[in-house]
Write a protein that holds these residues in place. Structure first.
Motif, PDB file in Angstrom:
ATOM      1  N   VAL A  97       0.860  -1.181   0.000  1.00  0.00           N
ATOM      2  CA  VAL A  97       0.000   0.000   0.000  1.00  0.00           C
ATOM      3  C   VAL A  97       0.901   1.236   0.000  1.00  0.00           C
ATOM      4  O   VAL A  97       1.667   1.449   0.947  1.00  0.00           O
ATOM      5  N   LYS A 127       0.870  -7.221  -5.159  1.00  0.00           N
ATOM      6  CA  LYS A 127      -0.202  -6.343  -5.602  1.00  0.00           C
ATOM      7  C   LYS A 127       0.028  -4.939  -5.049  1.00  0.00           C
ATOM      8  O   LYS A 127       0.360  -4.776  -3.877  1.00  0.00           O
ATOM      9  N   ILE A 129      -1.501  -1.235  -4.125  1.00  0.00           N
ATOM     10  CA  ILE A 129      -2.647  -0.364  -3.869  1.00  0.00           C
ATOM     11  C   ILE A 129      -2.116   1.064  -3.792  1.00  0.00           C
ATOM     12  O   ILE A 129      -1.197   1.348  -3.043  1.00  0.00           O
ATOM     13  N   CYS A 133      -2.830   7.338  -2.080  1.00  0.00           N
ATOM     14  CA  CYS A 133      -4.057   6.831  -1.476  1.00  0.00           C
ATOM     15  C   CYS A 133      -4.042   7.061   0.029  1.00  0.00           C
ATOM     16  O   CYS A 133      -3.018   7.437   0.603  1.00  0.00           O
ATOM     17  N   LEU A 136      -6.020   1.455   3.846  1.00  0.00           N
ATOM     18  CA  LEU A 136      -6.840   0.254   3.733  1.00  0.00           C
ATOM     19  C   LEU A 136      -7.450  -0.069   5.096  1.00  0.00           C
ATOM     20  O   LEU A 136      -6.834   0.170   6.132  1.00  0.00           O
ATOM     21  N   ILE A 184     -11.287   0.703   0.883  1.00  0.00           N
ATOM     22  CA  ILE A 184     -10.135   0.654  -0.012  1.00  0.00           C
ATOM     23  C   ILE A 184      -9.953   2.023  -0.653  1.00  0.00           C
ATOM     24  O   ILE A 184     -10.812   2.498  -1.394  1.00  0.00           O
ATOM     25  N   VAL A 186      -8.091   3.684  -3.382  1.00  0.00           N
ATOM     26  CA  VAL A 186      -7.338   3.193  -4.537  1.00  0.00           C
ATOM     27  C   VAL A 186      -6.325   4.192  -5.074  1.00  0.00           C
ATOM     28  O   VAL A 186      -5.366   3.814  -5.759  1.00  0.00           O
ATOM     29  N   ALA A 189      -4.397   4.049  -8.551  1.00  0.00           N
ATOM     30  CA  ALA A 189      -4.796   2.709  -9.020  1.00  0.00           C
ATOM     31  C   ALA A 189      -3.897   2.174 -10.131  1.00  0.00           C
ATOM     32  O   ALA A 189      -4.366   1.724 -11.168  1.00  0.00           O
ATOM     33  N   VAL A 192      -3.797  -2.813  -8.523  1.00  0.00           N
ATOM     34  CA  VAL A 192      -5.115  -3.444  -8.442  1.00  0.00           C
ATOM     35  C   VAL A 192      -6.168  -2.480  -8.981  1.00  0.00           C
ATOM     36  O   VAL A 192      -6.181  -1.300  -8.642  1.00  0.00           O
ATOM     37  N   TYR A 197     -11.253  -5.338  -7.097  1.00  0.00           N
ATOM     38  CA  TYR A 197     -11.785  -5.124  -5.751  1.00  0.00           C
ATOM     39  C   TYR A 197     -13.232  -5.602  -5.663  1.00  0.00           C
ATOM     40  O   TYR A 197     -13.624  -6.228  -4.673  1.00  0.00           O
TER      41      TYR A 197
END
Length: 330
Positions: A97, A127, A129, A133, A136, A184, A186, A189, A192, A197
């Motif tokens: 993240v 992955k 994120i 952002c 999470l 979430i 994003v 983005a 992901v 999602y």
């Protein structure tokens, strides 16, 4: 079969790269909300300038932990992010993240960093994120990486490209006594995508309704395909901005998103069974209704009111929205 995003929402260990105790900083708020939120997994705080943070051991690098990690949260300057991602991948991170802003939404230099980060993550099976952002949240894992006060667990999920939209929705949830299953943020983005999602949340037993705030759509056909399948079981409510020229400019400057033609968006959403709303208040109202009421089996509705005027207004709006108000037998 376990969904590829499952580990991101149920990690057994989290590394906070750029952890801080300086009040008000993005890293401090998120480290604090993670610790105080009741997360029961291992937490590793990474800061090369500190030996201890929040009365816990701090590590100079994620490479110094000595144990594998499931999830990394990165809150450091853009130029250091590629190395942090590479180190996290080496330590087994399945999810990363990236909170840091000032990347693809600011120009070509930022886009180059994003491309490098994505390449490293893809090669390592991680992955991404974000970036840019807010973080999470997972209700079932008691994981709060958003830097906001404790969140009650419940049936509503949020996927959003805006931190302040998340703040508004969590505020409404608290005021109305509603809980959230997942949140979430994003951001840009780059990793992901929205449809991934949605697909994950469709399999999440704690989620009954999915709320989304979107500034741009980069995977239109995939989004429609997944939403068409999911919306028959779980309502999907979307606040999509960019209807006006001013809104399109705002979206581009915020997350670097390109807004699609609004008529096409409306048609695609209708085809997919997505409910489109115009503001945050409407989105939360609709989500609350779906969370507390069974899904209707058809289009027929009955209107009960204490006055004729209210009945007339409701009847007009019902038919505009494609519902039918049949004449009841006397």
């Amino acid at each position: 079969m376990i969904h590829p995003l499952h580990t991101l929402f149920h990690p057994k260990s989290i590394a906070v790269i750029g952890a801080s105790e300086v009040p008000g900083k993005a890293a401090e708020r998120r480290t604090r909300s993670l610790i105080q939120g009741g997360y029961e997994g291992q937490i590793y705080l990474i800061n090369p300038k500190r030996d201890r943070l929040f009365d816990r051991k701090a590590y100079p690098s994620v490479l110094d932990i000595g144990n594998a990690i499931d999830l990394a949260m990165i809150v450091i300057a853009p130029k250091f992010i590629p190395q942090a991602v590479a180190d996290s991948v080496k330590m087994g991170a399945k999810g990363i993240v990236i909170i840091t802003a000032g990347l693809g939404e600011t120009g070509e230099d930022g886009k180059k960093i994003e491309a490098e980060v994505l390449k490293i993550a893809d090669e390592g099976g991680a992955k991404i994120i974000g970036p840019n952002c807010s973080g999470l949240f997972s209700g079932s894992a008691r994981m709060n990486l958003l830097g906001i006060p404790p969140i009650k667990k419940g049936p509503l999920a949020i996927i959003a490209q805006s931190g302040n939209i998340i703040d508004s929705l969590t505020h409404y949830a608290e005021m109305r006594g509603m809980g959230l299953s997942a949140i979430i943020s994003v951001g840009n983005a780059i990793g992901v995508k929205f449809h991934e999602y949605i697909e994950y949340l469709s399999q999440d037993d704690d989620t009954k309704v999915i709320m989304m705030y979107m500034e741009g759509i980069n995977e239109g056909s995939q989004l429609v395909q997944v939403a068409r399948r999911v919306s028959t079981k779980k309502p999907i409510i979307i606040l999509k901005v960019g209807r006006s020229k001013a809104g399109m400019r705002a979206a581009a400057s915020h997350t670097g998103s390109l807004a699609a033609d609004d008529a096409i968006v409306n048609a695609a959403f209708k085809q997919a069974g997505i409910i489109r709303v115009s503001n945050v208040d409407e989105m939360f109202d609709v989500a609350t209704c779906f969370a507390n009421l069974p899904l209707p089996k058809g289009k027929n509705v009955a209107i009960l009111s204490e006055g004729g005027g209210d009945n007339s207004v409701a009847a007009d709006n019902a038919e505009v929205q494609g519902l039918e108000v049949p004449v009841l037998p006397s």
